[in-house]
Design a protein around this motif. Sequence first.
Motif, PDB file in Angstrom:
ATOM      1  N   LYS A  95       0.839  -1.190   0.000  1.00 19.91           N
ATOM      2  CA  LYS A  95       0.000   0.000   0.000  1.00 19.91           C
ATOM      3  C   LYS A  95       0.881   1.249   0.000  1.00 19.91           C
ATOM      4  O   LYS A  95       1.985   1.255   0.554  1.00 19.91           O
ATOM      5  N   SER A  96       0.389   2.305  -0.602  1.00 18.74           N
ATOM      6  CA  SER A  96       1.098   3.579  -0.574  1.00 18.74           C
ATOM      7  C   SER A  96       0.094   4.722  -0.684  1.00 18.74           C
ATOM      8  O   SER A  96      -1.006   4.535  -1.197  1.00 18.74           O
ATOM      9  N   ASP A  97       0.477   5.872  -0.169  1.00 18.65           N
ATOM     10  CA  ASP A  97      -0.379   7.064  -0.238  1.00 18.65           C
ATOM     11  C   ASP A  97       0.492   8.233  -0.693  1.00 18.65           C
ATOM     12  O   ASP A  97       1.026   8.980   0.115  1.00 18.65           O
ATOM     13  N   LYS A  98       0.651   8.345  -2.010  1.00 19.43           N
ATOM     14  CA  LYS A  98       1.536   9.371  -2.552  1.00 19.43           C
ATOM     15  C   LYS A  98       1.050  10.783  -2.277  1.00 19.43           C
ATOM     16  O   LYS A  98       1.830  11.728  -2.253  1.00 19.43           O
ATOM     17  N   SER A  99      -0.259  10.938  -2.032  1.00 18.79           N
ATOM     18  CA  SER A  99      -0.804  12.281  -1.801  1.00 18.79           C
ATOM     19  C   SER A  99      -0.238  12.917  -0.532  1.00 18.79           C
ATOM     20  O   SER A  99      -0.171  14.143  -0.420  1.00 18.79           O
ATOM     21  N   ILE A 100       0.190  12.101   0.434  1.00 14.10           N
ATOM     22  CA  ILE A 100       0.700  12.636   1.693  1.00 14.10           C
ATOM     23  C   ILE A 100       1.988  13.414   1.482  1.00 14.10           C
ATOM     24  O   ILE A 100       2.305  14.333   2.259  1.00 14.10           O
ATOM     25  N   LEU A 101       2.734  13.096   0.438  1.00 12.95           N
ATOM     26  CA  LEU A 101       4.010  13.765   0.190  1.00 12.95           C
ATOM     27  C   LEU A 101       3.805  15.256  -0.098  1.00 12.95           C
ATOM     28  O   LEU A 101       4.553  16.101   0.392  1.00 12.95           O
ATOM     29  N   GLN A 102       2.782  15.580  -0.863  1.00 15.39           N
ATOM     30  CA  GLN A 102       2.494  16.981  -1.159  1.00 15.39           C
ATOM     31  C   GLN A 102       1.998  17.718   0.081  1.00 15.39           C
ATOM     32  O   GLN A 102       2.340  18.887   0.299  1.00 15.39           O
ATOM     33  N   ILE A 103       1.226  17.043   0.922  1.00 15.17           N
ATOM     34  CA  ILE A 103       0.740  17.660   2.158  1.00 15.17           C
ATOM     35  C   ILE A 103       1.903  17.991   3.085  1.00 15.17           C
ATOM     36  O   ILE A 103       1.921  19.058   3.715  1.00 15.17           O
ATOM     37  N   ILE A 104       2.884  17.094   3.168  1.00 15.02           N
ATOM     38  CA  ILE A 104       4.077  17.365   3.986  1.00 15.02           C
ATOM     39  C   ILE A 104       4.775  18.632   3.498  1.00 15.02           C
ATOM     40  O   ILE A 104       5.211  19.466   4.287  1.00 15.02           O
ATOM     41  N   LYS A 105       4.863  18.788   2.183  1.00 12.08           N
ATOM     42  CA  LYS A 105       5.501  19.982   1.612  1.00 12.08           C
ATOM     43  C   LYS A 105       4.706  21.255   1.917  1.00 12.08           C
ATOM     44  O   LYS A 105       5.265  22.325   2.154  1.00 12.08           O
ATOM     45  N   GLU A 106       3.380  21.136   1.904  1.00  8.46           N
ATOM     46  CA  GLU A 106       2.528  22.313   2.092  1.00  8.46           C
ATOM     47  C   GLU A 106       2.425  22.757   3.547  1.00  8.46           C
ATOM     48  O   GLU A 106       2.108  23.909   3.828  1.00  8.46           O
ATOM     49  N   ARG A 107       2.665  21.862   4.495  1.00  6.17           N
ATOM     50  CA  ARG A 107       2.547  22.200   5.914  1.00  6.17           C
ATOM     51  C   ARG A 107       3.475  23.358   6.270  1.00  6.17           C
ATOM     52  O   ARG A 107       4.640  23.380   5.920  1.00  6.17           O
ATOM     53  N   HIS A 108       2.938  24.351   6.984  1.00  2.72           N
ATOM     54  CA  HIS A 108       3.762  25.477   7.408  1.00  2.72           C
ATOM     55  C   HIS A 108       3.107  26.167   8.604  1.00  2.72           C
ATOM     56  O   HIS A 108       1.947  25.919   8.929  1.00  2.72           O
ATOM     57  N   THR A 109       3.881  27.023   9.247  1.00  2.21           N
ATOM     58  CA  THR A 109       3.371  27.842  10.340  1.00  2.21           C
ATOM     59  C   THR A 109       2.853  29.146   9.769  1.00  2.21           C
ATOM     60  O   THR A 109       3.559  29.813   9.008  1.00  2.21           O
ATOM     61  N   ASN A 110       1.628  29.519  10.140  1.00  3.12           N
ATOM     62  CA  ASN A 110       1.049  30.778   9.666  1.00  3.12           C
ATOM     63  C   ASN A 110       0.859  31.700  10.866  1.00  3.12           C
ATOM     64  O   ASN A 110      -0.051  31.521  11.669  1.00  3.12           O
ATOM     65  N   ARG A 111       1.744  32.681  11.006  1.00  2.00           N
ATOM     66  CA  ARG A 111       1.704  33.610  12.145  1.00  2.00           C
ATOM     67  C   ARG A 111       0.838  34.834  11.874  1.00  2.00           C
ATOM     68  O   ARG A 111       0.733  35.725  12.711  1.00  2.00           O
ATOM     69  N   LYS A 112       0.220  34.899  10.708  1.00  2.00           N
ATOM     70  CA  LYS A 112      -0.620  36.044  10.347  1.00  2.00           C
ATOM     71  C   LYS A 112      -1.908  36.064  11.182  1.00  2.00           C
ATOM     72  O   LYS A 112      -2.298  35.054  11.765  1.00  2.00           O
ATOM     73  N   PRO A 113      -2.598  37.200  11.236  1.00  2.00           N
ATOM     74  CA  PRO A 113      -3.941  37.225  11.851  1.00  2.00           C
ATOM     75  C   PRO A 113      -4.885  36.323  11.052  1.00  2.00           C
ATOM     76  O   PRO A 113      -4.746  36.192   9.834  1.00  2.00           O
ATOM     77  N   TYR A 114      -5.828  35.702  11.740  1.00  4.40           N
ATOM     78  CA  TYR A 114      -6.803  34.823  11.096  1.00  4.40           C
ATOM     79  C   TYR A 114      -8.183  35.470  11.103  1.00  4.40           C
ATOM     80  O   TYR A 114      -8.431  36.431  11.833  1.00  4.40           O
ATOM     81  N   LEU A 115      -9.078  34.903  10.303  1.00  2.44           N
ATOM     82  CA  LEU A 115     -10.475  35.320  10.339  1.00  2.44           C
ATOM     83  C   LEU A 115     -11.090  34.926  11.680  1.00  2.44           C
ATOM     84  O   LEU A 115     -10.830  33.836  12.184  1.00  2.44           O
ATOM     85  N   GLN A 116     -11.884  35.796  12.241  1.00  7.29           N
ATOM     86  CA  GLN A 116     -12.529  35.496  13.519  1.00  7.29           C
ATOM     87  C   GLN A 116     -13.859  34.795  13.262  1.00  7.29           C
ATOM     88  O   GLN A 116     -14.931  35.346  13.473  1.00  7.29           O
ATOM     89  N   GLU A 117     -13.744  33.576  12.795  1.00  8.36           N
ATOM     90  CA  GLU A 117     -14.948  32.788  12.547  1.00  8.36           C
ATOM     91  C   GLU A 117     -14.730  31.378  13.077  1.00  8.36           C
ATOM     92  O   GLU A 117     -13.601  30.879  13.134  1.00  8.36           O
ATOM     93  N   ALA A 118     -15.802  30.732  13.470  1.00  7.14           N
ATOM     94  CA  ALA A 118     -15.716  29.418  14.094  1.00  7.14           C
ATOM     95  C   ALA A 118     -15.326  28.351  13.080  1.00  7.14           C
ATOM     96  O   ALA A 118     -15.681  28.424  11.900  1.00  7.14           O
TER      97      ALA A 118
END
Length: 321
Positions: A95-118
């Motif tokens: 079994k393999s899940d190649k899609s996870i490789l792109q998600i690992i690349k996209e993961r990042h810290t976002n220190r910007k202000p966020y939308l105040q919504e639930a």
Amino acid sequence: MSDQQLLDILSYAILAPSSHNAQMWSVNIVNNQHIVITLNYNRTLPKVDPYNRESWISLGAFVENCVLAATGKGFDTKVKVISSRIHLHFLASDKSDKSILQIIKERHTNRKPYLQEALSSSHINDTINLSDDIRYYPMKSEECNFIAKHTFDAFKEQMKDEGILKELAEWMTFSSEEEKHKNVGLSPLTIGMSKINHFLFNMFMNKSQVTKSSFYKGSVKGLKKQLNSCSGFFIITSTEQSISSLIDTGRLLQKLWIECTKLQIAIHPVSYAVEQSHHNKSLKKQLKLKKQIQLIIRVGKSLKEIKQEKRRIPVEGIAIK
């Protein structure tokens, strides 16, 4: 597993998060099916993390990236912690899940202000169902206010600690020349600073100014804005403080981060209250938690998607054969 497949897995592993982006991991390649991950004490943070709690958590995130990347390459992984050494054995899988490789690349810290919504209830369920050690506290709740207050107060205390500030300065870049050659630590680009602020920072900031009142005021103002613009907080807990448990916490952090990346939820660790023992104890009591608080994470929907540079030591700089 071929040499190239192992190097590919490690190239994804190094994209894991770490405190101050210090990348405090070292890899001993026993053979292509067996690696041993250890803590590089030359890149730990003795002032802000004197017991290496966050360093072991960072190693756990690195381990989880190895496991996820191996899945993407068609391998299962057995993980075993022996004392302070983490053994990974790779086994062939159908079994393999190649899609996870792109998600690992996209993961990042976002220190910007966020939308105040639930966050949607389905998104909350998708994340907290990962583990009993993940709790979510939505904005405007009493618990959310407790977390924000202790986070802010603990951060202010750290920003007045000259030792912590000097250590932070050692992991920051203050010029475009440093940014070209320094592949660890924090640069204006890695923290998502705007182009104009990036230019001004490099023009007027240096190591000595990190301990000045202007840096304190700007940092405190920035955190206040961040805490006032989010959907809520995740808290990750653990039953104990052993090395093995902290590694598991780091693995869980990375699982949560990957899930949030899939759901397009912005994420920003703000664990200052965990690092200050009196705030940690008070917050644990106010939240009525029996387990140890290990991580506090600010989350929300981003006002603007950012492209973040990831500065990393290349695989050949952390792996020994």
